[in-house]
Every structure is written in C-alpha cells, then in structure tokens.
Enzyme design. Sequence first.
Site, PDB file in Angstrom:
ATOM      1  CG  ASN A  94     -14.112   3.654  -7.703  1.00 45.87           C
ATOM      2  OD1 ASN A  94     -13.819   2.563  -7.230  1.00 45.87           O
ATOM      3  ND2 ASN A  94     -14.398   3.809  -8.982  1.00 45.87           N
ATOM      4  CE  LYS A 130      -4.345   1.329   0.186  1.00 45.16           C
ATOM      5  NZ  LYS A 130      -5.559   0.699  -0.375  1.00 45.16           N
ATOM      6  CG  ASP A 177      -7.222   3.654  -1.095  1.00 44.79           C
ATOM      7  OD1 ASP A 177      -7.826   2.587  -0.999  1.00 44.79           O
ATOM      8  OD2 ASP A 177      -7.163   4.468  -0.137  1.00 44.79           O
ATOM      9  CB  THR A 221     -14.282  -1.695  -5.220  1.00 48.31           C
ATOM     10  OG1 THR A 221     -12.976  -1.715  -5.789  1.00 48.31           O
ATOM     11  CG2 THR A 221     -14.187  -1.925  -3.725  1.00 48.31           C
TER      12      THR A 221
HETATM   13  P1  NDP Z   1     -12.904   7.995  -3.107  1.00 47.91           P
HETATM   14  O1  NDP Z   1     -11.854   8.990  -2.852  1.00 47.91           O
HETATM   15  O2  NDP Z   1     -13.392   7.790  -4.492  1.00 47.91           O
HETATM   16  O3  NDP Z   1     -14.175   8.274  -2.179  1.00 47.91           O
HETATM   17  C1  NDP Z   1     -14.072   8.317  -0.797  1.00 47.91           C
HETATM   18  C2  NDP Z   1     -15.405   8.788  -0.240  1.00 47.91           C
HETATM   19  O4  NDP Z   1     -15.357   8.744   1.177  1.00 47.91           O
HETATM   20  C3  NDP Z   1     -15.731  10.215  -0.600  1.00 47.91           C
HETATM   21  O5  NDP Z   1     -17.113  10.349  -0.662  1.00 47.91           O
HETATM   22  C4  NDP Z   1     -15.149  10.994   0.565  1.00 47.91           C
HETATM   23  O6  NDP Z   1     -15.770  12.245   0.765  1.00 47.91           O
HETATM   24  C5  NDP Z   1     -15.439  10.068   1.719  1.00 47.91           C
HETATM   25  N1  NDP Z   1     -14.398  10.232   2.743  1.00 47.91           N
HETATM   26  C6  NDP Z   1     -13.067  10.079   2.596  1.00 47.91           C
HETATM   27  N2  NDP Z   1     -12.422  10.332   3.741  1.00 47.91           N
HETATM   28  C7  NDP Z   1     -13.370  10.671   4.622  1.00 47.91           C
HETATM   29  C8  NDP Z   1     -13.343  11.043   5.975  1.00 47.91           C
HETATM   30  N3  NDP Z   1     -12.192  11.122   6.661  1.00 47.91           N
HETATM   31  N4  NDP Z   1     -14.530  11.299   6.574  1.00 47.91           N
HETATM   32  C9  NDP Z   1     -15.692  11.196   5.887  1.00 47.91           C
HETATM   33  N5  NDP Z   1     -15.780  10.849   4.597  1.00 47.91           N
HETATM   34  C10 NDP Z   1     -14.649  10.598   3.977  1.00 47.91           C
HETATM   35  O7  NDP Z   1     -12.332   6.623  -2.502  1.00 47.91           O
HETATM   36  P2  NDP Z   1     -12.805   5.137  -2.779  1.00 47.91           P
HETATM   37  O8  NDP Z   1     -14.263   5.091  -3.005  1.00 47.91           O
HETATM   38  O9  NDP Z   1     -11.895   4.556  -3.790  1.00 47.91           O
HETATM   39  O10 NDP Z   1     -12.442   4.432  -1.397  1.00 47.91           O
HETATM   40  C11 NDP Z   1     -13.360   4.359  -0.311  1.00 47.91           C
HETATM   41  C12 NDP Z   1     -12.907   3.271   0.648  1.00 47.91           C
HETATM   42  O11 NDP Z   1     -12.870   2.007  -0.039  1.00 47.91           O
HETATM   43  C13 NDP Z   1     -11.518   3.446   1.258  1.00 47.91           C
HETATM   44  O12 NDP Z   1     -11.508   2.888   2.553  1.00 47.91           O
HETATM   45  C14 NDP Z   1     -10.635   2.585   0.340  1.00 47.91           C
HETATM   46  O13 NDP Z   1      -9.457   2.179   0.976  1.00 47.91           O
HETATM   47  C15 NDP Z   1     -11.580   1.431   0.095  1.00 47.91           C
HETATM   48  N6  NDP Z   1     -11.300   0.619  -1.084  1.00 47.91           N
HETATM   49  C16 NDP Z   1     -11.256   1.183  -2.333  1.00 47.91           C
HETATM   50  C17 NDP Z   1     -11.032   0.380  -3.430  1.00 47.91           C
HETATM   51  C18 NDP Z   1     -11.080   0.926  -4.817  1.00 47.91           C
HETATM   52  O14 NDP Z   1     -11.017   0.113  -5.771  1.00 47.91           O
HETATM   53  N7  NDP Z   1     -11.226   2.215  -5.031  1.00 47.91           N
HETATM   54  C19 NDP Z   1     -10.753  -1.062  -3.301  1.00 47.91           C
HETATM   55  C20 NDP Z   1     -10.910  -1.555  -1.958  1.00 47.91           C
HETATM   56  C21 NDP Z   1     -11.141  -0.728  -0.911  1.00 47.91           C
HETATM   57  P3  NDP Z   1     -15.063  13.555   0.179  1.00 47.91           P
HETATM   58  O15 NDP Z   1     -15.299  13.530  -1.290  1.00 47.91           O
HETATM   59  O16 NDP Z   1     -15.760  14.672   0.879  1.00 47.91           O
HETATM   60  O17 NDP Z   1     -13.624  13.448   0.553  1.00 47.91           O
END
Ligand code: NDP
Length: 444
Positions: A240, A126, A166, A209
């Site tokens: 995402n 990571k 991520d 995902t």
């Molecule tokens: P994105 O950046 O696309 O989206 C993240 C979302 O979560 C956004 O809506 C964001 O809001 C919100 N968010 C992020 N940080 C915080 C926080 N501290 N408090 C509240 N809301 C928050 O990321 P992903 O969708 O790719 O990832 C989401 C999760 O899934 C993570 O834990 C990641 O590790 C996990 N994951 C992702 C994979 C992938 O293929 N993308 C695969 C496996 C796991 P805002 O826009 O306001 O920041």
Amino acid sequence: MSYVDEVFDMVVAKNPAQPEFHQAVKEVLESLRVVIEANEEVYRKDALLERIVTPERQIIFRVPWVDDKGQVQVNNGFRVQYNSAIGPYKGGLRLHPSVNLGIIKFLGFEQIFKNSLTGLPIGGGKGGSDFDPKGKSDREVMAFCQSFITELYKYIGADTDVPAGDIGTGAREIGYMYGQYKRLTGLYEGVLTGKGLSYGGSLARKEATGYGLLYLTAEMLKCNGMDIAGKTVAVSGAGNVAIYAIQKAQQLGAKVVTCSDSNGWIYDSEGIDVALLQEVKEVKRARLTEYAAARPSAEYHEGKGVWTVKCDVALPCATQNELLLDDAKALVANGCKAVAEGANMPTTMDATEYLQANGVLFCPGKAANAGGVATSALEMSQNSERLSWTFEEVDSKLQTIMVNIFHNLDNAAKKYGMEGNYVAGANIAGFLKVAEAMTAQGVV
Ligand code: NDP
C-alpha cells in the site's frame, strides 16, 4: 547515570528479548536527551519517562479459526494501548508471521510521537497477529478476522481505540473486521479506519501514506534548495505505501526505478508502471516476477538490492530494518541526496547516522509516513459528522498536514541547536506535546 540512560536500562531489563522495541526506545530517548536534561528534575519526579515507555495496557489473546481443510488453527492476537494523553488510541493492525509483542510495542511506541506530530487529537496504539494472510483463501481470512475481532471488540470503540490497516491488513481484512464488530455490538460507528467507501471509508485514505510521504519529501527538498521533479527515486516494497508513493512521485515529475517484495526486487529503467504494479499486487496478489514478465524494460532480481541502484532519493516503504549500514554506504557512494521513511523504522540506527554524517537529508518514518494516520483521523471526523468529504478536500488537508509536520520538526531541530537533524526534530516535537498533556493530567 543520566535519567535517559537509567530509563533505557530499565526498559531493556524489564522487556527482555524485544530488540526492535529496545531499538525504538533508544532512538527516541537519545534524541530527546537535550530536552530531558533541561527538565530533568521535573520529569524525574513525575517519572515521566518511565510512564511514557510503559504501555497503558497490553492485551494478548488467542485467535482460533478453522482452515479450508477443517483443521483448527491458533494464532496470537495483540493490541497495545500505549498512550492516550492526547486522544483515543490510534494505530494499525499488522498481520505477518514475524509479529510478536516486541514488534507491536516498538510500533505502538513510535505511534505516540507520530500521532502527536500530525497535530490531531489521537493517542498511540498498535496491534496485530502472527497470522499470515498470504496464500489463504478469502474464507480463511474472514474466519481469522472474525475470531480476532470476537475478542478485540471488548477493548476498542470509536472514542476509545480505533485500529487501522498495516502490513497484511488491507481493505479486505478491515471489511471483515468491521462486519464482525457491528454484528457483535450492534453499533455502526467509526471504530476502524481504512474502511471501504460504501461503508464509511474516506476518499484518499488508501493513497494517504504514500502521497503524504511525497508531500513531505518534496517540502524537505524544497527547503534545502532542491526540486523533486526530475529526480531519480528508489522505492522498496510493493504494498500500500510503496504503490502510492510511486504514483505520487511520478505525478510530481520524478522517475521511480525500483520496487520490491519479500522475494526479490525490480529495476525498471523506464520507470515503474504503476497500473501494472497495481494489477499484480492489488488485484492478483501475485509476486513481482509477474511484473517483470509483462514489462520488457524491467529486470527482476532475487533477494535484496534496491539500495545498490543509483538514485537521488531513497524511500524505504517495506518493513523495519531493511536499510542497513552497507545499504547506506551504497546510497552515499551513488550520490543519494535524501532518504525519507515510508515504512516504520526501516533504517537501522547506524545506517541513519551514516547518512546524516554524509550530508544526506533524512526524515524518519514517524514524520514521513504520518499521512496515513492523519487521514485515518480525518476518516474519524467524517464518521462523527456523518459526512463524506471529496477526494480533493481530503488530499488538500493531507498536503497541509505534511507540510506543517515538516516545518514543525525543522523548527524543533533548530530551536534545540540541531538544525537539519530531522530525527531529533521529529522526536522532540512529538514528545513535547504528549509530555505537556501527561503532566497536565496528573499521575495516571
Ligand atoms: P503491505 O502489506 O501493503 O506491503 C508491505 C510490503 O513490504 C510488501 O511489498 C511486502 O512484500 C514487503 N515486506 C513486508 N515484510 C517484509 C519483509 N520482512 N521483508 C521484505 N519485504 C517485506 O504493507 P504497507 O505498505 O501498509 O506497510 C509498509 C510499511 O509502512 C510498514 O512498515 C508499515 O508499518 C508502514 N506504514 C503503513 C501505513 C499504512 O497506511 N498502510 C501507515 C504508516 C506506516 P510481500 O508482499 O512479499 O510480503
């Protein structure tokens, strides 16, 4: 003192001020206790646990770049190459101001077991940076990405370490990173996944995902006599994972009534309009207030609150530690039947235990969100073959992988006398393959 407790104490002592990392190690080691105790002599002699909790390599570097005002900015860059026993390091790059070494280590540690569960030959890694792409111009994001890769390219490669997206790292960031890697090395190889379709990306990777989360959730419900169709679902996040989880849930006949970002959350009594959400988040990169403004059935609330809504299924898809004990209590009180983690470690340990103790089916992220990395591995296969598979081919492989993951962890939980404990099942199934490979490869 038991071997598990000794190793956990060592992790805390040697890695001070890394609470998320401690939390991830504790959860895994606790649920492996029965397996470790059955093989304690061999594992102790080989220091297997000490080796598995210690990354093979940790790279920390400076990332200087110039902003639009001509001011030099400096961020921290990280790549933790955690475990390569079953394949090249594989895991995403997180770009978020909260990123530090402890966060990257927790994610890298989880990734070892997740990647093992996919059944594909990928090790755990990571990386990321405390750079925040939010509010930056495209040129600033490019300047950061080019500087980041100018250091990281020395340590990654199609057969050694293959990073992906991520939080904060989407198609735009991967594109800039790939371009700089190619420029520096002269190699057109599958070094990053999540690439655009015009330069080696895989169809269905963007959706993987979220879709995978729903394939697994549907199978978990089915094996417990329930159907995803007709269920009310609460989702957190609007990135995402969340967007494609919502889309697939609706395709499978469920109604998704919530989503959120770091400012607030939406309750939409008619069900989330995915096309509108994509427009707001993927195209405009705007806040959820814009979704509410364009949708009469939607209410916008500042702050947290998604888990207070009545739902049958809860899918946390935002970030770590976003579903706390009080949230778990609210879900149980509202009759929630299943929780599956789209994000990594979104549920705290006490919340997980509360849900399990109250009969809520609970599937941890390392299994439930493994569809992303599994499809990244399918992207690697296509890059090696110099071929592109159709959306349907990739999606069908993804479905098979997710259903297999569920049965793999379900069987592991049953075999070790913990039927229905999918946290234990996932950790045990993921661990055993890695432990066997590490043992076979000797002391390395
Ligand atoms: P994105 O950046 O696309 O989206 C993240 C979302 O979560 C956004 O809506 C964001 O809001 C919100 N968010 C992020 N940080 C915080 C926080 N501290 N408090 C509240 N809301 C928050 O990321 P992903 O969708 O790719 O990832 C989401 C999760 O899934 C993570 O834990 C990641 O590790 C996990 N994951 C992702 C994979 C992938 O293929 N993308 C695969 C496996 C796991 P805002 O826009 O306001 O920041």
